[in-house]
Write a protein that holds these residues in place. Structure first.
Motif, PDB file in Angstrom:
ATOM      1  N   LEU A  85      36.891  49.814  44.245  1.00 27.49           N
ATOM      2  CA  LEU A  85      36.701  51.161  44.058  1.00 27.49           C
ATOM      3  C   LEU A  85      37.576  51.777  42.730  1.00 27.49           C
ATOM      4  O   LEU A  85      38.684  51.791  43.132  1.00 27.49           O
ATOM      5  CB  LEU A  85      36.902  51.715  45.252  1.00 27.49           C
ATOM      6  N   THR A  86      37.011  51.890  41.782  1.00 24.07           N
ATOM      7  CA  THR A  86      38.060  52.152  40.592  1.00 24.07           C
ATOM      8  C   THR A  86      37.320  52.970  39.664  1.00 24.07           C
ATOM      9  O   THR A  86      36.120  53.396  39.750  1.00 24.07           O
ATOM     10  CB  THR A  86      38.284  50.874  39.928  1.00 24.07           C
ATOM     11  N   SER A  87      38.228  53.425  38.715  1.00 26.74           N
ATOM     12  CA  SER A  87      37.565  54.657  37.856  1.00 26.74           C
ATOM     13  C   SER A  87      37.060  53.781  36.507  1.00 26.74           C
ATOM     14  O   SER A  87      36.683  54.146  35.553  1.00 26.74           O
ATOM     15  CB  SER A  87      38.922  55.304  37.156  1.00 26.74           C
ATOM     16  N   PHE A  88      37.449  52.191  36.289  1.00 26.29           N
ATOM     17  CA  PHE A  88      36.984  51.446  35.166  1.00 26.29           C
ATOM     18  C   PHE A  88      35.695  51.018  35.376  1.00 26.29           C
ATOM     19  O   PHE A  88      35.411  50.190  36.194  1.00 26.29           O
ATOM     20  CB  PHE A  88      38.150  50.189  35.215  1.00 26.29           C
ATOM     21  N   SER A  89      34.981  51.124  34.174  1.00 26.62           N
ATOM     22  CA  SER A  89      33.633  50.619  34.121  1.00 26.62           C
ATOM     23  C   SER A  89      33.365  49.457  33.078  1.00 26.62           C
ATOM     24  O   SER A  89      32.206  49.126  32.749  1.00 26.62           O
ATOM     25  CB  SER A  89      32.557  51.595  34.141  1.00 26.62           C
ATOM     26  N   ASP A  90      34.610  48.877  32.641  1.00 27.34           N
ATOM     27  CA  ASP A  90      34.534  47.832  31.701  1.00 27.34           C
ATOM     28  C   ASP A  90      33.840  46.763  32.203  1.00 27.34           C
ATOM     29  O   ASP A  90      33.939  46.209  33.485  1.00 27.34           O
ATOM     30  CB  ASP A  90      36.129  47.595  31.528  1.00 27.34           C
ATOM     31  N   ASP A  91      32.854  46.280  31.130  1.00 25.30           N
ATOM     32  CA  ASP A  91      32.231  45.130  31.653  1.00 25.30           C
ATOM     33  C   ASP A  91      32.638  43.847  32.173  1.00 25.30           C
ATOM     34  O   ASP A  91      32.512  43.197  33.156  1.00 25.30           O
ATOM     35  CB  ASP A  91      31.110  44.745  30.284  1.00 25.30           C
ATOM     36  N   ALA A  92      33.759  43.476  31.282  1.00 24.90           N
ATOM     37  CA  ALA A  92      34.438  42.164  31.602  1.00 24.90           C
ATOM     38  C   ALA A  92      35.208  42.477  32.887  1.00 24.90           C
ATOM     39  O   ALA A  92      35.132  41.234  33.796  1.00 24.90           O
ATOM     40  CB  ALA A  92      35.641  41.920  30.561  1.00 24.90           C
ATOM     41  N   MET A  93      35.629  43.555  33.210  1.00 25.40           N
ATOM     42  CA  MET A  93      36.373  43.730  34.531  1.00 25.40           C
ATOM     43  C   MET A  93      35.473  43.596  35.708  1.00 25.40           C
ATOM     44  O   MET A  93      35.763  43.225  36.669  1.00 25.40           O
ATOM     45  CB  MET A  93      37.089  45.117  34.517  1.00 25.40           C
ATOM     46  N   ALA A  97      35.966  41.024  38.589  1.00 28.33           N
ATOM     47  CA  ALA A  97      36.024  41.235  39.951  1.00 28.33           C
ATOM     48  C   ALA A  97      34.971  40.426  40.699  1.00 28.33           C
ATOM     49  O   ALA A  97      35.227  39.964  41.783  1.00 28.33           O
ATOM     50  CB  ALA A  97      35.681  42.555  40.041  1.00 28.33           C
ATOM     51  N   VAL A  98      33.751  40.347  40.308  1.00 33.00           N
ATOM     52  CA  VAL A  98      32.589  39.407  40.885  1.00 33.00           C
ATOM     53  C   VAL A  98      33.294  38.029  40.867  1.00 33.00           C
ATOM     54  O   VAL A  98      32.911  37.346  42.030  1.00 33.00           O
ATOM     55  CB  VAL A  98      31.273  39.622  40.486  1.00 33.00           C
ATOM     56  N   GLN A  99      33.666  37.644  39.865  1.00 26.63           N
ATOM     57  CA  GLN A  99      34.231  35.823  39.986  1.00 26.63           C
ATOM     58  C   GLN A  99      35.315  35.846  40.719  1.00 26.63           C
ATOM     59  O   GLN A  99      35.641  34.684  41.266  1.00 26.63           O
ATOM     60  CB  GLN A  99      34.560  35.949  38.563  1.00 26.63           C
ATOM     61  N   GLY A 100      36.099  37.014  40.838  1.00 24.28           N
ATOM     62  CA  GLY A 100      37.140  37.032  41.803  1.00 24.28           C
ATOM     63  C   GLY A 100      36.925  36.907  43.426  1.00 24.28           C
ATOM     64  O   GLY A 100      37.796  36.797  44.198  1.00 24.28           O
ATOM     65  N   GLY A 101      35.708  37.294  43.611  1.00 26.06           N
ATOM     66  CA  GLY A 101      35.167  37.076  44.860  1.00 26.06           C
ATOM     67  C   GLY A 101      34.893  38.460  45.408  1.00 26.06           C
ATOM     68  O   GLY A 101      34.488  38.470  46.899  1.00 26.06           O
ATOM     69  N   ALA A 102      34.929  39.580  44.784  1.00 23.93           N
ATOM     70  CA  ALA A 102      34.446  40.815  45.300  1.00 23.93           C
ATOM     71  C   ALA A 102      32.946  40.980  45.863  1.00 23.93           C
ATOM     72  O   ALA A 102      32.038  40.264  45.003  1.00 23.93           O
ATOM     73  CB  ALA A 102      34.686  41.979  44.168  1.00 23.93           C
ATOM     74  N   THR A 189      50.542  52.136  32.472  1.00 21.49           N
ATOM     75  CA  THR A 189      49.311  51.524  31.730  1.00 21.49           C
ATOM     76  C   THR A 189      49.609  50.285  31.216  1.00 21.49           C
ATOM     77  O   THR A 189      48.595  49.308  31.376  1.00 21.49           O
ATOM     78  CB  THR A 189      48.494  52.617  30.919  1.00 21.49           C
ATOM     79  N   ILE A 190      50.199  50.257  30.402  1.00 18.39           N
ATOM     80  CA  ILE A 190      50.473  48.763  29.713  1.00 18.39           C
ATOM     81  C   ILE A 190      50.849  47.757  30.545  1.00 18.39           C
ATOM     82  O   ILE A 190      50.347  46.517  30.340  1.00 18.39           O
ATOM     83  CB  ILE A 190      51.716  48.856  28.531  1.00 18.39           C
ATOM     84  N   LYS A 191      51.742  48.106  31.488  1.00 21.56           N
ATOM     85  CA  LYS A 191      52.017  47.013  32.769  1.00 21.56           C
ATOM     86  C   LYS A 191      51.094  46.565  33.410  1.00 21.56           C
ATOM     87  O   LYS A 191      50.822  45.314  33.761  1.00 21.56           O
ATOM     88  CB  LYS A 191      53.157  47.402  33.412  1.00 21.56           C
ATOM     89  N   ASN A 192      49.970  47.762  33.806  1.00 24.29           N
ATOM     90  CA  ASN A 192      48.963  47.255  34.439  1.00 24.29           C
ATOM     91  C   ASN A 192      47.859  46.378  33.499  1.00 24.29           C
ATOM     92  O   ASN A 192      47.191  45.574  34.081  1.00 24.29           O
ATOM     93  CB  ASN A 192      48.032  48.577  35.013  1.00 24.29           C
ATOM     94  N   TYR A 193      47.852  46.892  32.238  1.00 22.35           N
ATOM     95  CA  TYR A 193      46.814  46.125  31.283  1.00 22.35           C
ATOM     96  C   TYR A 193      47.228  44.539  31.094  1.00 22.35           C
ATOM     97  O   TYR A 193      46.646  43.700  30.978  1.00 22.35           O
ATOM     98  CB  TYR A 193      46.775  46.712  29.949  1.00 22.35           C
ATOM     99  N   LEU A 194      48.731  44.548  30.975  1.00 27.05           N
ATOM    100  CA  LEU A 194      49.433  43.116  31.103  1.00 27.05           C
ATOM    101  C   LEU A 194      49.010  41.985  32.132  1.00 27.05           C
ATOM    102  O   LEU A 194      48.593  41.085  32.201  1.00 27.05           O
ATOM    103  CB  LEU A 194      50.622  42.988  30.738  1.00 27.05           C
ATOM    104  N   ALA A 195      49.089  43.063  33.479  1.00 29.81           N
ATOM    105  CA  ALA A 195      48.758  42.063  34.562  1.00 29.81           C
ATOM    106  C   ALA A 195      47.107  41.576  34.649  1.00 29.81           C
ATOM    107  O   ALA A 195      46.995  40.558  35.047  1.00 29.81           O
ATOM    108  CB  ALA A 195      49.092  43.084  35.810  1.00 29.81           C
ATOM    109  N   ASN A 196      46.269  42.438  33.985  1.00 30.26           N
ATOM    110  CA  ASN A 196      45.067  42.156  34.043  1.00 30.26           C
ATOM    111  C   ASN A 196      44.632  41.244  32.962  1.00 30.26           C
ATOM    112  O   ASN A 196      44.048  40.183  33.272  1.00 30.26           O
ATOM    113  CB  ASN A 196      44.152  43.272  34.051  1.00 30.26           C
ATOM    114  N   ILE A 197      45.495  41.219  32.043  1.00 28.23           N
ATOM    115  CA  ILE A 197      45.497  40.201  30.797  1.00 28.23           C
ATOM    116  C   ILE A 197      45.867  38.920  31.289  1.00 28.23           C
ATOM    117  O   ILE A 197      45.099  37.737  31.051  1.00 28.23           O
ATOM    118  CB  ILE A 197      46.176  40.610  29.410  1.00 28.23           C
ATOM    119  N   PHE A 198      47.000  38.801  32.113  1.00 37.73           N
ATOM    120  CA  PHE A 198      47.356  37.540  32.561  1.00 37.73           C
ATOM    121  C   PHE A 198      46.347  36.933  33.592  1.00 37.73           C
ATOM    122  O   PHE A 198      46.272  35.678  33.714  1.00 37.73           O
ATOM    123  CB  PHE A 198      48.804  37.830  33.237  1.00 37.73           C
ATOM    124  N   ASP A 199      45.766  37.820  34.264  1.00 34.16           N
ATOM    125  CA  ASP A 199      45.047  37.148  35.363  1.00 34.16           C
ATOM    126  C   ASP A 199      43.659  36.594  34.579  1.00 34.16           C
ATOM    127  O   ASP A 199      43.094  35.555  34.990  1.00 34.16           O
ATOM    128  CB  ASP A 199      44.341  38.548  36.162  1.00 34.16           C
TER     129      ASP A 199
END
Length: 226
Positions: A85-93, A97-102, A189-199
């Motif tokens: 449940l998020t504000s982000f509608s980014d396609d890759a995200m 999420a689905v590939q991560g098991g959501a 925001t940058i910290k959160n983006y970096l966590a997602n990039i690393f993932d």
């Protein structure tokens, strides 16, 4: 005949959001909120302890990606159902999420009745994808499949435009604060983006992300901060 209630666990780093969701969802007679969390660590430990049927999970959390939390939760509790449940509608995200098991993906500005439907759908063992992102995500998947056909998938295509903009700055050795200033974003925001990039790149730290970026021929080496 009385039906058992669906137990829910809410994960979001904003207390106001958690309280709002609790207030709305507790109006449903078949829902029972068993707990809340504000981070990846709390999400995992809380799920293991409280054993909810459905976890409402934000994508961006202070200590990392909600997608990472999703994987960890399902590793520990495979029967748990996850609704992002998020504000982000980014396609890759959405795809990550689905590939991560959501089991579902909904946007935070969803109407209450649609959120209730999404929760019940996921709890019943089915998948749910917010109609507002479904079509664009399918288009993104088709385009990505066509562009990578016959070649090894380029992990760079999994990143959002904003995440792709961060990588070159990271490779230049800029700190989080400097990247934030360049892109006019907050440090958090940058910290959160970096966590997602690393993932998405399947790396653990800045130097590994920069190494991957250089190795794939996107830039020249710099002296990145550890």
């Amino acid at each position: 005949m009385k039906h058992s209630r669906i137990t829910l666990f809410i994960v979001d780093d904003h207390e106001v959001v958690r309280q709002g969701l609790r207030t709305l969802l507790e109006l449903e007679p078949d829902f029972h909120i068993v707990g809340e969390a504000a981070s990846v660590a709390e999400a995992v430990t809380g799920t293991v302890r409280l054993k909810p049927q459905v976890v409402l999970l934000d994508v961006k959390l202070p200590d990392g990606s909600g997608i990472t939390a999703c994987r960890q939760i399902l590793t520990a509790m495979p029967s748990t159902r996850i609704l992002m449940l998020t504000s982000f509608s980014d396609d890759a995200m959405v795809v990550d999420a689905v590939q991560g098991g959501a089991h579902g993906y909904a946007l935070k500005d969803v109407r209450t009745r649609d959120l209730v439907h999404a929760i019940r759908t996921v709890a019943s063992g089915q998948g749910y994808l917010d109609p507002r992102v479904a079509q664009q995500t399918l288009h993104w998947i088709r385009h990505r499949t066509q562009s990578t056909s016959g070649t090894a998938p380029d992990r760079l295509t999994r990143l959002s435009p904003q995440e792709r903009a961060i990588l070159p700055l990271l490779a230049e050795g800029k700190t989080n604060k400097e990247i934030a200033a360049s892109l006019r974003l907050s440090d958090k925001t940058i910290k959160n983006y970096l966590a997602n990039i690393f993932d998405k790149l399947q790396v653990r730290r800045r130097t590994e992300a920069v190494s991957w970026f250089i190795r794939t021929g996107h830039t020249q080496p710099a002296d990145p901060q550890l």
